[in-house]
Design an enzyme around this catalytic site. Structure first.
Site, PDB file in Angstrom:
ATOM      1  N   ARG A  71       0.314  -1.148   0.144  1.00  0.00           N
ATOM      2  CA  ARG A  71      -0.194   0.373   0.197  1.00  0.00           C
ATOM      3  C   ARG A  71       0.758   1.332   0.018  1.00  0.00           C
ATOM      4  NH1 ARG A  71      -1.694   1.146   4.392  1.00  0.00           N
ATOM      5  NH2 ARG A  71      -1.372  -1.172   5.754  1.00  0.00           N
ATOM      6  N   TYR A 199      -1.696  -3.754  -6.333  1.00  0.00           N
ATOM      7  CA  TYR A 199      -1.689  -4.429  -5.993  1.00  0.00           C
ATOM      8  C   TYR A 199      -1.783  -4.361  -4.000  1.00  0.00           C
ATOM      9  CZ  TYR A 199       1.493  -7.155  -2.911  1.00  0.00           C
ATOM     10  OH  TYR A 199       2.001  -7.960  -1.410  1.00  0.00           O
ATOM     11  N   HIS A 228      -9.907  -2.249  11.809  1.00  0.00           N
ATOM     12  CA  HIS A 228      -9.062  -2.630  10.999  1.00  0.00           C
ATOM     13  C   HIS A 228      -9.339  -3.809  12.866  1.00  0.00           C
ATOM     14  CE1 HIS A 228      -5.182  -2.784   9.221  1.00  0.00           C
ATOM     15  NE2 HIS A 228      -5.680  -3.682   9.193  1.00  0.00           N
ATOM     16  N   SER A 250      -1.076  -3.757   9.993  1.00  0.00           N
ATOM     17  CA  SER A 250      -0.762  -4.495   9.074  1.00  0.00           C
ATOM     18  C   SER A 250       0.405  -4.826   9.876  1.00  0.00           C
ATOM     19  CB  SER A 250      -0.605  -3.385   8.071  1.00  0.00           C
ATOM     20  OG  SER A 250      -1.987  -2.659   7.826  1.00  0.00           O
ATOM     21  N   CYS A 252       1.150  -7.270  11.869  1.00  0.00           N
ATOM     22  CA  CYS A 252       1.639  -7.480  13.358  1.00  0.00           C
ATOM     23  C   CYS A 252       1.148  -8.366  13.792  1.00  0.00           C
ATOM     24  CB  CYS A 252       0.928  -5.827  14.060  1.00  0.00           C
ATOM     25  SG  CYS A 252       2.002  -4.446  13.707  1.00  0.00           S
ATOM     26  N   ASP A 277      -9.273  -9.116   9.753  1.00  0.00           N
ATOM     27  CA  ASP A 277      -8.352  -8.130   8.727  1.00  0.00           C
ATOM     28  C   ASP A 277      -9.457  -7.016   9.106  1.00  0.00           C
ATOM     29  OD1 ASP A 277      -6.185  -6.295   7.966  1.00  0.00           O
ATOM     30  OD2 ASP A 277      -8.185  -6.173   5.624  1.00  0.00           O
ATOM     31  N   ARG A 368       2.606 -12.125  -0.035  1.00  0.00           N
ATOM     32  CA  ARG A 368       0.635 -11.800   0.719  1.00  0.00           C
ATOM     33  C   ARG A 368       0.152 -13.612  -0.175  1.00  0.00           C
ATOM     34  NH1 ARG A 368      -1.680  -8.196   4.336  1.00  0.00           N
ATOM     35  NH2 ARG A 368       0.313  -6.569   4.458  1.00  0.00           N
TER      36      ARG A 368
HETATM   37  O1  SAT Z   1      -2.536  -4.282   1.291  1.00  0.00           O
HETATM   38  S1  SAT Z   1      -3.325  -4.551   2.433  1.00  0.00           S
HETATM   39  O2  SAT Z   1      -3.796  -3.011   2.999  1.00  0.00           O
HETATM   40  O3  SAT Z   1      -4.499  -5.285   2.066  1.00  0.00           O
HETATM   41  C1  SAT Z   1      -2.538  -5.144   3.910  1.00  0.00           C
HETATM   42  C2  SAT Z   1      -2.270  -4.593   4.571  1.00  0.00           C
HETATM   43  O4  SAT Z   1      -1.889  -3.494   4.832  1.00  0.00           O
HETATM   44  O5  SAT Z   1      -2.749  -4.556   5.508  1.00  0.00           O
HETATM   45 MN    MN Z   2      -5.177  -5.148   7.331  1.00  0.00          MN
END
Ligand code: SAT
Ligand code: MN
Length: 583
Positions: A71, A199, A228, A250, A252, A277, A368
């Site tokens: 991201r 992405y 989140h 994210s 963690c 998530d 991922r």
């Molecule tokens: O790339 S994502 O936002 O889907 C995954 C994340 O950063 O939590």
């Molecule tokens: Mn996330």
């Protein structure tokens, strides 16, 4: 027969197509046949590689553009007329600028390409929580991911006929140039535009764009929360299950916590995964907080994931899954750091180069897996319940080497909101930029809140007032280290010990130490049977370093400054009370 709203959707698609000028338009129905044809198409590009179908049936490895691997928060904007409504923690753009500067980038962006129309649901169909989105995209990879991450295709059009409302999202790959990458959110019109990335959270518009940024704003208007958070159920030996929602930034360990396997001493306990998530939370008629996972799949971190750290994830992605930016072994299986001790000879890295240590890691640190939730061995029998699951406790956790104890409980809801609002964490590879820098990440929503964070805190405080039986709120930190930099707490499955203390507190079964920052466990109330910690580790893990916290309050005061008058007075007074308690 098409409903009015379907006709609206068609009209909108035609309008966008006139601007984007795709070669053709394909409405996605979510069928297997569609999946097969998209897969074949992608395989021809050479970046989508079938894996060993005996070991990983129906699985593919995808290599993204090396400039497009996480991201990009600096390209992510909230578009509202007033800067202040986006708030100091978001990038802001005016609607005029968005139309003048960004929309032209979409002009003819799909020339010569297919535009896929992806109708999808966030939330179980028929549920009060359920919402419809329609994403346009020219990326077959994005379609295949949306197909796993959401309920996609016909089911969404059926829901659209009932709801007569959808969140439109326009996504174009463009040139993938990070300098001209934009992920724009228009909360007022519930619209999303994304260009120059393919992405994860930049491009799968159901996830962070709709599921968090747009949904957090809708939730504010309608009186609910989009967070989140993972959602996990703990079943005790008597067969009773209680649910915990937990917010972490994210990368963690949310997926690991959601899929936790009880250590062997905890015979008779079961852990049920509801989500890993995102949680959408509403106040139920019984005055409790109820949560659903609006997604249908997991987009989880590969690094460190193996049969010991997360056997449920490993079982989940063993079939019907997509691996993004992992390495590839000669056996045509994916490989990443932490899967085994070292990559098998002949492994190629995430960019397809024969791996040598000088090239860096085999897999990208933010590599991922995309896997269907229904495949998860620990998936909760209630994960698709339309009313959700009732939440007993909320955890706020960050990655902190020092200061923050393993677990502590807020005195009440308002103190819990303060705790969430002031949490901080070291940055990870999930976002572009430096890794390991401590930053405030309120409720783990820093990159995901669709409006002014101060108003979001106020909304949290309001929700608390309306809850007759609010969940208890806790802070946790699995990442505290000793003087040598070694983790004091083993984490993973052993985190169940912390969750059980949390649930004991919810039931009023154990006492606690009242400290200036909250209630901290008595060591003897934590079940540590069969756990070999360094001598004194538990004392260090539960220690409240007053001098350190006094410094922290100064940092918090400074951080609060940016919100000005919009910061709820209740949070300012929480800070004053904390300072008083610290003396
Ligand atoms: O790339 S994502 O936002 O889907 C995954 C994340 O950063 O939590
Ligand atoms: Mn996330």
């Amino acid at each position: 027969m098409a409903t009015d709203c379907e006709a609206d959707a068609h009209r909108w698609v035609e309008e966008q197509a006139a601007w984007l000028e795709p070669k053709r338009i394909q409405w996605c129905d979510g069928s297997d046949e569609e999946r097969r044809s998209l897969t074949e198409l992608l395989e021809q590009t050479g970046n989508f590689i079938p894996l060993n179908h005996r070991l990983y049936p129906n699985c593919w490895l995808y290599r993204s553009d090396p400039r497009d691997v996480a991201r990009t928060e600096k390209s992510t904007f909230i578009v509202v007329p007033e800067r202040d409504d986006a708030g100091p923690t978001n990038n802001w753009m005016s609607p005029d600028e968005a139309h003048e500067r960004v929309w032209p980038l979409f002009r003819r962006a799909m020339r010569g390409r297919t535009m896929y129309v992806v109708p999808y649901l966030m939330g179980p169909p028929g549920s009060l929580f359920c919402r419809v989105g329609i994403q346009l995209t020219d990326s077959p990879y994005v379609v295949l991911n949306m197909r796993i991450m959401t309920r996609m295709g016909r089911v969404a059009l059926e829901e659209l006929a009932r709801q007569k409302r959808f969140v439109p999202g326009v996504h174009a790959l463009g040139t993938l140039d990070p300098e001209h990458r934009y992920i724009l959110h228009f909360p007022r019109t519930e619209t999303i535009w994304s260009i120059n990335s393919g992405y994860g959270g930049n491009a799968l518009l159901g996830k962070k764009c709709f599921g968090l940024r747009i949904a957090s704003w809708i939730g504010r208007c309608e009186g609910w929360l989009a967070e989140h958070m993972l959602i996990v159920g703990i079943e005790d030996p008597s067969g009773r299950t209680r649910y915990i929602a937990a917010a972490f930034p994210s990368a963690c360990g949310k997926t690991n916590l959601a899929m936790l396997v009880p250590p062997k001493q905890f015979d008779g306990y079961r852990v049920w995964t509801v989500g890993d998530d995102i949680a959408w939370l509403r106040i139920g008629p019984d005055g409790r907080l109820w949560a659903v996972n609006p997604e249908a799949g997991f987009f989880g971190v590969l690094k460190g994931t193996n049969a010991r750290t997360n056997p449920n994830a490993v079982a989940t992605f063993q079939a019907d899954s997509i691996f993004t930016n992992a390495g590839l072994t000669p056996e045509k299986t994916p490989w990443w750091e932490g899967l085994t001790d070292s990559p098998p000879p002949g492994t190629v890295d995430w960019q397809g180069r024969p791996w040598r240590p000088e090239l860096g890691p085999v897999a990208h640190p933010n590599a991922r897996f995309t896997a269907p939730a229904a495949r998860c061995p620990s998936i909760s029998p209630h994960w698709e319940d339309p009313q959700g699951v009732p939440i007993s406790a909320i955890l706020f956790g960050g990655r902190r080497k020092t200061l923050v104890p393993l677990v502590y409980q807020a005195f009440d809801w308002a103190h819990g909101v303060f705790l969430g609002a002031t949490m901080a964490s070291e940055t990870t590879a999930a976002q572009s930029g430096a890794v390991g820098v401590v930053r405030r990440d309120p409720m783990a929503m820093l990159p995901f809140c669709g409006y002014n964070m101060a108003d979001y805190f106020a909304h949290w405080l309001e929700i608390g007032k309306r809850l007759r039986h609010p969940p208890l709120i806790f802070g946790v930190n699995w990442f505290r280290v000793d003087e040598q930099g070694r983790f004091l707490w083993p984490g993973f499955g052993e985190n169940l010990r912390v969750l059980l203390w949390v649930l004991d507190r919810c039931e009023g079964r154990v006492g606690a130490d009242e400290t200036p920052i909250g209630y901290v466990p008595h060591e003897h109330d934590m079940n540590l049977e069969g756990l070999s910690l360094e001598p004194g580790a538990m004392t260090k893990l539960l220690a409240v370093d007053r001098a350190g916290w006094r410094q922290e309050t100064e940092a918090i005061a400074e951080y609060f400054e940016q919100f000005g008058d919009r910061l709820p007075t209740a949070l300012r007074s929480e800070l004053v009370q904390l300072q008083k308690r610290l003396g």
